[in-house]
Design a protein around this motif. Structure first.
Motif, short mmCIF file in Angstrom:
data_model
loop_
_atom_site.label_atom_id
_atom_site.label_comp_id
_atom_site.label_asym_id
_atom_site.label_seq_id
_atom_site.Cartn_x
_atom_site.Cartn_y
_atom_site.Cartn_z
N CYS A 110 0.63 -1.42 0.42
CA CYS A 110 0.02 -0.07 -0.06
C CYS A 110 0.73 1.27 0.27
CB CYS A 110 -1.41 -0.15 0.77
SG CYS A 110 -2.27 -0.89 0.73
N SER A 114 0.28 4.30 -3.17
CA SER A 114 0.32 5.44 -2.78
C SER A 114 1.06 6.16 -3.73
CB SER A 114 0.28 5.83 -1.19
OG SER A 114 -1.15 5.24 -0.66
N THR A 121 -4.09 5.10 0.13
CA THR A 121 -4.75 4.17 0.33
C THR A 121 -5.31 3.33 1.88
OG1 THR A 121 -2.76 3.50 -1.00
CG2 THR A 121 -3.73 1.66 0.02
N LEU A 309 -8.51 3.06 -2.90
CA LEU A 309 -7.04 4.41 -3.23
C LEU A 309 -8.48 5.68 -3.47
CD1 LEU A 309 -5.70 3.10 -6.06
CD2 LEU A 309 -4.74 4.18 -3.91
#
Length: 346
Positions: A110, A114, A121, A309
Motif C-alpha cells: 500500500c 500510494s 490508500t 484509493l
C-alpha cells in the motif's frame, strides 16, 4: 478496436484535464494530441458530448471539463489499462521476501501504491462479525506496569498497558486477565463488549480495583470492533492542485478517511460486486470533489480484506484502476499460494 471520433475527443479531454487541471478547448486538443480534425469538427463533437452529459462548461472558461458521467464512461470504455512496470517490480520485491507477515506485505504494498498514484490508500481489514478473539496474553513490564496483548484468529493484534496502583498486586491483575482469557477466547469480536460487561461482577471477586482492568479491556474491545482500517499516503494529497490552497477541501477528505460507516458501506459493496471492485466518482457522502476506487483481496484462510484509493475527482483513473487491479490480483494469488503450500506441508 479503433475508437470513434467522439470517443477519441472524450478520451483526450479526460486525460488532458487529469494532467493539467485546466478546462479543455478544441485548439488545445489539436495542438496537444496532433489531431487531424478541424477545430470546427472537434467543437461539434464537444457540443454533442456536452448534450449527452459527458462533459460540462465551467463558469470561468470557455473550455470544457469531464462530468461524473464522462469519467465513468472513460473508466469503463476508454482507458488503456497499462500497469506501470516500476509498480510491478516494486511489488514483486516485497513478495520475494518470504518471511514477511500478511500485515507487512499489505502495508508495504500500500505504501508503494500510494507513492505511485499520489493517492491515499485505505486498507479495510476482516469483518469483525467473522473474526474471533484468539487469546489475551500478559507481559509484566515492571512492578507496577503490565502489557496485555490481544490477538484475533485473523492475526489482528492490539495491546494495552496497565499502570497498576500501589494498592493492587500485579499478580492479581495477571490472574484476573487470565480468567477473562478463559471466558472470552473464541468470542466473535462484535460480541466482546457485551460479554465483557456481563463478566464485570466476576471481576470484582478477583481484584479490589477491578474497574482498572474492566475499563482497559472495554476500551480495547471497542477499538477491536471499530478500528479495522489503516491509512497510507496522507501526504500525497498535498501534491494535488485541488488541495494545495483549499483547507476546507482537505478537512472534508480527512473526515471521510475516518468515517467508519462509509468505509463499511464501501466494503459491503465490494463483497457484493461480481468483480470485487467498486468505483465511486464524486458521490462520497456529500463530497462531490472526491473519488474512491476499491478492490477486494482474498487472504485465503484469513478471510478477506479490501484496499481503496482515494483522492480528488480528477485522479488518474487509468493509473489508479490498473494499479489497484494488479495489486489486488497479485496479493490474492500470493496469499492463496501460501495457504496451499501450508496445507501441503501439514
Amino acid at each position: 478496436m479503433a475508437l470513434s471520433r467522439s470517443n477519441i475527443v472524450l478520451k483526450y479531454i479526460v486525460e488532458y484535464f487529469i494532467k493539467t487541471a485546466q478546462p479543455v478547448g478544441s485548439q488545445t486538443l489539436i495542438d496537444e494530441y496532433k489531431l487531424s480534425y478541424s477545430s470546427a469538427t472537434i467543437r461539434n463533437e464537444m457540443h454533442a458530448l456536452e448534450k449527452m452529459g459527458y462533459i460540462e462548461k465551467t463558469h470561468s472558461s470557455s473550455g470544457r471539463v469531464p462530468s461524473t458521467k464522462g469519467y465513468r464512461y472513460y473508466c469503463e470504455n476508454l482507458r488503456d489499462g497499462t500497469v506501470n512496470e516500476q509498480l510491478k517490480n516494486s511489488i514483486q520485491s516485497v513478495l520475494d521476501q518470504k518471511i514477511k507477515s500478511i500485515e507487512e506485505v499489505i502495508k508495504e504494498s500500500c505504501e508503494i501504491l500510494s507513492h505511485m498514484t499520489n493517492l491515499v490508500t485505505v486498507v479495510m481489514g476482516p469483518d469483525e462479525r467473522e473474526e474471533k478473539l484468539a487469546s489475551i496474553q500478559m507481559i509484566q513490564i515492571s512492578n507496577n506496569s503490565i502489557t496485555a496483548i490481544f490477538v484475533t484468529d485473523k492475526g489482528y493484534v492490539e495491546n494495552k498497558t496497565f499502570i497498576v496502583p500501589e494498592n493492587i498486586s500485579a499478580k492479581e491483575v495477571v490472574s484476573c486477565v487470565s480468567l477473562l482469557n478463559d471466558r472470552l477466547k473464541g468470542t466473535p469480536i462484535v460480541d466482546l463488549v457485551e460479554k465483557t460487561e456481563a463478566l464485570k461482577p466476576i471481576l470484582s471477586e478477583y481484584i479490589v480495583g477491578h474497574d482498572l482492568v474492566y475499563q482497559a479491556l472495554l476500551e480495547t474491545f471497542v477499538r477491536f470492533a471499530s478500528d479495522r482500517l489503516s491509512l497510507y499516503g496522507r501526504d500525497e494529497l498535498f501534491t494535488h492542485e485541488e488541495y494545495k490552497n483549499d483547507v476546507e477541501k482537505l478537512e472534508k477528505i480527512f473526515k471521510l478517511l475516518s468515517n467508519q460507516s462509509l468505509l463499511k458501506e464501501v466494503k459491503r459493496e465490494i463483497r457484493e460486486d461480481e468483480r470485487g471492485r467498486v468505483l465511486r466518482i464524486g458521490d462520497l457522502r456529500d463530497n462531490p470533489d472526491v473519488s474512491m476506487v476499491s478492490a477486494r483481496i482474498n487472504l485465503g484462510q484469513d478471510g478477506e480484506s479490501a484496499i481503496a484509493l482515494l483522492g480528488p475527482t480528477r485522479i488518474d483513473y487509468d493509473q489508479a484502476l490498473s494499479a489497484l487491479d494488479y495489486i489486488a490480483k497479485t496479493l490474492t494469488d500470493y496469499f492463496n499460494d501460501i495457504n496451499k503450500g501450508g496445507q501441503g506441508d501439514a
